[in-house]
Enzyme design. Structure first.
Site, PDB file in Angstrom:
ATOM      1  N   CYS A  66       0.954  -1.324   0.175  1.00 50.49           N
ATOM      2  CA  CYS A  66      -0.053  -0.206  -0.038  1.00 50.49           C
ATOM      3  C   CYS A  66       0.804   1.457  -0.174  1.00 50.49           C
ATOM      4  CB  CYS A  66      -1.137  -0.044   1.260  1.00 50.49           C
ATOM      5  SG  CYS A  66       0.041  -0.057   2.861  1.00 50.49           S
ATOM      6  N   HIS A 101      -0.568  11.619  15.906  1.00 48.87           N
ATOM      7  CA  HIS A 101      -1.257  10.821  14.868  1.00 48.87           C
ATOM      8  C   HIS A 101      -0.177   9.859  14.087  1.00 48.87           C
ATOM      9  CE1 HIS A 101      -3.989   9.659  11.838  1.00 48.87           C
ATOM     10  NE2 HIS A 101      -2.750  10.191  11.052  1.00 48.87           N
ATOM     11  N   HIS A 104      -3.740   4.521  10.888  1.00 49.07           N
ATOM     12  CA  HIS A 104      -4.879   3.799  11.021  1.00 49.07           C
ATOM     13  C   HIS A 104      -4.650   2.244  11.120  1.00 49.07           C
ATOM     14  CE1 HIS A 104      -6.212   7.682   9.311  1.00 49.07           C
ATOM     15  NE2 HIS A 104      -7.419   7.397  10.038  1.00 49.07           N
ATOM     16  N   ASP A 108      -7.599  -6.229   7.856  1.00 49.47           N
ATOM     17  CA  ASP A 108      -7.104  -7.311   6.821  1.00 49.47           C
ATOM     18  C   ASP A 108      -5.669  -7.297   6.723  1.00 49.47           C
ATOM     19  OD1 ASP A 108      -6.091  -4.685   6.211  1.00 49.47           O
ATOM     20  OD2 ASP A 108      -7.020  -4.437   4.392  1.00 49.47           O
ATOM     21  N   ARG A 116      -3.792  -4.791  10.432  1.00 54.19           N
ATOM     22  CA  ARG A 116      -2.805  -3.955   9.711  1.00 54.19           C
ATOM     23  C   ARG A 116      -2.616  -2.759  10.348  1.00 54.19           C
ATOM     24  NH1 ARG A 116      -3.419  -1.024   4.537  1.00 54.19           N
ATOM     25  NH2 ARG A 116      -5.598  -1.680   4.695  1.00 54.19           N
ATOM     26  N   CYS A 118      -1.401   0.562   9.509  1.00 53.84           N
ATOM     27  CA  CYS A 118      -0.909   1.323   8.489  1.00 53.84           C
ATOM     28  C   CYS A 118      -0.310   2.787   8.980  1.00 53.84           C
ATOM     29  CB  CYS A 118      -2.005   1.575   7.309  1.00 53.84           C
ATOM     30  SG  CYS A 118      -1.704   2.359   5.974  1.00 53.84           S
TER      31      CYS A 118
END
Ligand code: FE
Length: 130
Positions: A66, A101, A104, A108, A116, A118
């Site tokens: 990704c 931050h 997320h 999956d 996951r 990310c």
């Protein structure tokens, strides 16, 4: 808010580079395939770029394709918050010590956790293991 690491916006701005500030303090997202760590396979620990807390181990990193660093689990509990921005329901993950931050978490990911994480490279600082 009672965080372990508290800074004023002015201090964060001074301590972080502009991209780190935009992501960590303004909940920005780096463009995919542009971050420093999405391809990294070295052994070591990923720390919070804001406060240095240990967040992820290289053993839990995998390539999801990704364009962001992906991890199947964190080293310790992270703060999670429901994020309804951009017309989607997602779970935001934040550093428990500084509230920065990180990215997320999605469901999956690979077994056994199925998760996951990310994460933006800009939120991380890699400490190699010698
Ligand atoms: Fe932090």
């Amino acid at each position: 808010m009672g965080r372990k690491v508290e800074r004023t916006e002015e201090e964060w701005r001074r301590e972080l580079d502009p991209e780190q500030y935009r992501v960590l303090r303004r909940k920005g997202t780096e463009a995919p395939f542009t971050g420093r760590y999405y391809r990294t396979k070295d052994k070591g620990t990923y720390l919070c770029a804001g406060c240095g807390r240990e967040l992820f181990a290289s053993e839990d990193k995998f390539d999801h394709g990704c364009g962001w660093p992906s991890f199947s689990r964190p080293m310790g509990d992270l703060d999670e918050r429901r994020d309804l921005s951009h017309g989607r329901a997602r779970t935001e993950v934040l550093c428990p010590d500084c509230g920065g931050h990180l990215g997320h978490v999605f469901d999956d990911g690979p077994a056994p956790t199925g998760q996951r994480y990310c994460i933006n490279s800009a939120s991380l600082r890699f400490r190699p293991r010698e």
